[in-house]
Write an enzyme that holds these catalytic residues in place. Structure first.
Site, short mmCIF file in Angstrom:
data_model
loop_
_atom_site.label_atom_id
_atom_site.label_comp_id
_atom_site.label_asym_id
_atom_site.label_seq_id
_atom_site.Cartn_x
_atom_site.Cartn_y
_atom_site.Cartn_z
N HIS A 140 0.82 -1.21 0.00
CA HIS A 140 0.00 0.00 0.00
C HIS A 140 0.85 1.26 0.00
O HIS A 140 0.48 2.27 -0.58
CB HIS A 140 -0.93 0.00 1.22
CG HIS A 140 -2.04 0.98 1.14
ND1 HIS A 140 -3.12 0.83 0.30
CD2 HIS A 140 -2.25 2.15 1.80
CE1 HIS A 140 -3.95 1.85 0.45
NE2 HIS A 140 -3.43 2.67 1.35
N HIS B 200 -10.40 2.81 -0.46
CA HIS B 200 -10.57 2.52 0.96
C HIS B 200 -11.44 1.26 1.06
O HIS B 200 -12.49 1.25 1.68
CB HIS B 200 -11.21 3.70 1.69
CG HIS B 200 -10.46 4.11 2.91
ND1 HIS B 200 -11.05 4.49 4.09
CD2 HIS B 200 -9.13 4.20 3.14
CE1 HIS B 200 -10.13 4.80 4.98
NE2 HIS B 200 -8.95 4.63 4.42
#
Length: 742
Positions: A53, A99
């Site tokens: 990430h 998200h």
């Protein structure tokens, strides 16, 4: 200070494996980078910063395929957001972020904090956010639990954006069983700025202050970055500790304070960055790395809302509404006064140092002492194996599915009630789309449009992606995602400028999934070059799986376009009876991955063909030129449901109809999903000029009527439907599904 584990215990017990740090990486850090065993805090920092990430260690080789420059790009990937010149000394700033795991676990807070995080990326660049968009992909509404997740996600987006006073003007929402266990929530924000106010996330100048501003740090969101870098499963279904908690009112104050500092006192500021994924460690280490500096931080000075937080927790917390500043020495109190006015913490927690070491103190002891570059630049890129899925090889050798349509009217009525096609007003009416009074076109059109105050300019914006096509042919699907975004932006009368993306895929350690990623990015990159729409920002979201089953590979394209004169903005619905109706682009037998196939078969199959990108680019340029001189009354792209759905939508919310000769098309082709097509209406007075410009790429098929009936004469069937009845089916489909007692 007591450590949770000694370095020797860490080596023996390997807790870092649960943080997505491999043994190979741990050994490399210990033996090559540090020459010693890292302590507990240092191990946690490496795990977060080396997560996919934050580091893109698996996807970097693929991301290098993207073009990221052209004559308008002022800032490409590598900062909080991308920046593009829109003339007159102004710039548009935009970025998208995923998200997904947080929203799957805790839909309301996951979606809300997704909005909050992307807004901070925008104002950290010196821009004021002017619009939000989203790209949401859910499981089927027939599942009661999924209906609850849809409700929570939509409320989270609406509540945060509405409280911030930023309009949500466009987006997309789809439904498919592949997202049942791992929904996708991609948020995009667009900002506007004067180019002279451009800021970057850098920290340099020995003695300059590192200032923490905004909300206090808590234990929410710890290891959120690594949570987003691992497969999702039932055991994580209640992992709420990795989900942040948002406060939009606090963020509104933070926005105003930061912009006041940037716009009125830029000489005090060296750099600014959002504390996003991996919290303080990512923002501070990345700023020091960018500034080629060293940094010392005293974590005892970090404002905390919970007692007895360890250095590990303080550094890895992803509490929201926080920013990190590098402020010139001597101006610390000046900056503090600005934030005091907004009742926000503003604390000097460290200094820029000589050399390139990253040093942390907590409880009076040194808890971290490592080279800055070891966190940011020395990440081990991971080579990935690739394998073409057998399903695609088989599909290429099998005959393509051909639908048999005997009643096109019944098929159209059914398609209009499919959740992916049906009216999404139930969702977007919860978003304030008119706040700030600059919205020209809001949700429900091909693209949202925002007025640039004080000028005649407008900004068109859209989010687009269809995982079904990518699943069947990743390269072609990647092309189609980009082409759909371009088509939506052009449909509003705008020149496409650039894109941001969210690349949502499954576990990249699966060779077939990495092949999907590689091939689809190649398709997107090729299309970006043809349309001169470089990738200026974005993110990669991998490991979108549940219990070993991956989502469809779903690259989302967020695009912004420039309308130089809003007098020539083009609506997406028919305007006048008597106008001519043209089909722009070519319709083929493209049913693989279509809404029609899913509806009739309950699944998708087949393969998707690569696009003639040069031809599509040519006729869209010609179409845009005609729009810019007022020769186009309306334009609507054809996507889910094909031509039949596009024609109906062009007439919804009007009192108009159409009478069209479509004898060149079969009843089945009415619902084909060939890419790059539009329904365009043109005043009779502009017919000659329009046809001369578009040539064979535009087919005259009839005219707009004042009957409010859709009359189609097809090769093998007739269709004659009351538009009011069709609109009712389209509008009521989702409310009915949401009220289901199943």
């Amino acid at each position: 200070m007591k450590q949770a584990m000694t370095p020797e215990e860490i080596k023996a017990k390997k807790p870092y494996l649960d943080w997505s740090l491999s043994e190979v990486e741990y050994d490399y850090i210990s033996k090559k980078l540090l020459g010693r065993l890292p302590n507990y805090t240092e191990t946690g920092l490496f795990a977060a910063m080396w997560s996919e990430h934050c580091s893109y260690k698996k996807s970097k080789p693929v991301l290098r395929l993207f073009p990221n420059k052209n004559s308008r790009v002022l800032q490409g990937p590598g900062e909080g957001a991308g920046v593009v010149d829109i003339d007159d000394g102004q710039a548009v700033v935009f970025k998208a972020e995923s998200h997904n795991h947080p929203t799957t676990v805790e839909p309301y807070q996951g979606a809300a904090t997704g909005i909050g995080g992307i807004l901070r990326d925008i104002f950290s660049m010196g821009a004021r956010p002017i619009a939000s968009l989203d790209s949401l992909h859910f499981g089927e509404l027939s599942d009661p639990q999924m209906r609850m997740k849809v409700d929570g996600t939509v409320r989270g987006i609406g509540d945060y954006g509405n409280c911030m006073g930023i309009p949500t003007v466009a987006g997309e929402t789809t439904f498919d069983p592949c997202y049942q266990g791992n929904i996708l929530c991609n948020a995009m924000s667009v900002g506007l700025m004067d180019q002279r106010d451009l800021q970057r996330g850098t920290a340099n100048g020995v003695g300059n202050a590192v200032m923490y501003v905004g909300a206090k740090t808590g234990r929410d969101g710890i290891h959120g970055a690594t949570f987003a870098s691992a497969d999702f499963s039932d055991e994580h279904a209640t992992q709420r500790s990795a989900v942040q908690v948002g406060d939009p009112f606090m963020e509104k104050l933070l926005l105003e304070a930061c912009l006041k500092l940037i716009h009125q006192h830029p000489d005090w500021l060296v750099g600014i960055q959002d504390m996003g994924a991996a919290g303080i460690v990512s923002s501070s280490a990345e700023m020091a790395s960018e500034g080629k500096s060293g940094m010392e931080l005293n974590l005892d000075l970090v404002p905390q809302r919970e007692p007895n937080m360890s250095a590990y927790e303080i550094m890895l917390s992803e509490s929201q509404e926080r920013m990190l500043l590098c402020v010139k020495k001597g101006h610390e109190k000046d900056v503090q006064k600005i934030f005091d006015f907004y009742d926000l913490d503003a604390v000097t927690i460290g200094r820029i140092t000589e050399g390139h070491d990253y040093v942390l103190y907590h409880d009076g002891q040194e808890v971290c002492h490592i080279p800055v570059s070891s966190l940011t630049d020395d990440v081990l890129e991971e080579e990935s194996r690739e394998a073409k899925p057998e399903r695609i090889t088989k599909a290429e050798q099998a005959p393509q599915w051909q639908p048999q349509i005997t009643d096109p009217a019944a098929t159209l009525r059914a398609l209009l009630q499919q959740s992916t096609v049906a009216d999404k007003r139930t969702f977007f009416q919860q978003y304030d789309s008119q706040v700030r009074t600059c919205t020209v076109v809001g949700p429900g059109s091909d693209a949202g449009v925002i007025r640039v105050r004080g000028t005649k300019k407008g900004l068109a914006m859209t989010t687009d992606g269809n995982g079904r096509f990518v699943y069947l042919n990743p390269e072609a699907g990647g092309q189609m995602a980009l082409v759909e975004a371009v088509t939506n932006v052009v449909a509003s009368g705008a020149e496409p400028l650039a894109i941001t993306d969210c690349l949502n895929y499954g576990d990249p350690n699966d060779p077939e999934i990495f092949w999907e990623l590689h091939q689809s990015v190649q398709g997107m990159a090729d299309a970006c070059r043809v349309f001169d729409t470089p990738v200026i920002s974005g993110n990669v979201s991998l490991y979108n799986e549940n219990n070993g089953k991956a989502i469809h590979p779903t690259p989302m394209v967020g695009m912004v376009g420039l309308i130089k004169d809003l007098d020539y903005i083009v609506p997406s619905f028919a305007q006048h009876a008597g106008d001519l109706v043209y089909l722009v682009g070519q319709t083929g037998d493209d049913y693989a991955g279509s809404e029609l196939q899913k509806m009739m078969k309950g699944d998708i199959s087949g393969t998707v063909q690569l696009l003639d990108l040069d031809n599509i680019h040519h006729y869209l340029q010609q179409l845009l030129a005609q729009m810019q001189i007022g020769n186009v009354a309306s334009a609507h792209d054809m996507s889910e449901g094909g031509l039949g759905v596009a024609l109906a939508e062009t007439l919804f919310k009007t009192d108009l109809g159409m009478n069209l000769d479509l004898r060149s098309l079969s009843a089945a082709q009415l619902f084909a999903e060939s890419a790059g097509r539009l329904v365009v209406t043109v005043p009779v007075s502009a017919q000659a000029a329009f046809e001369k410009s578009l040539g064979h790429d535009a087919q005259l098929v009839g005219n707009v009527t004042n009957t409010h009936w859709l009359e189609l004469h097809l090769q093998d069937a007739e269709l004659n439907q009351n538009v009011t009845e069709l609109q009712h089916l389209w509008e009521e489909a989702i409310p009915c599904q949401l009220k289901s007692k199943d």
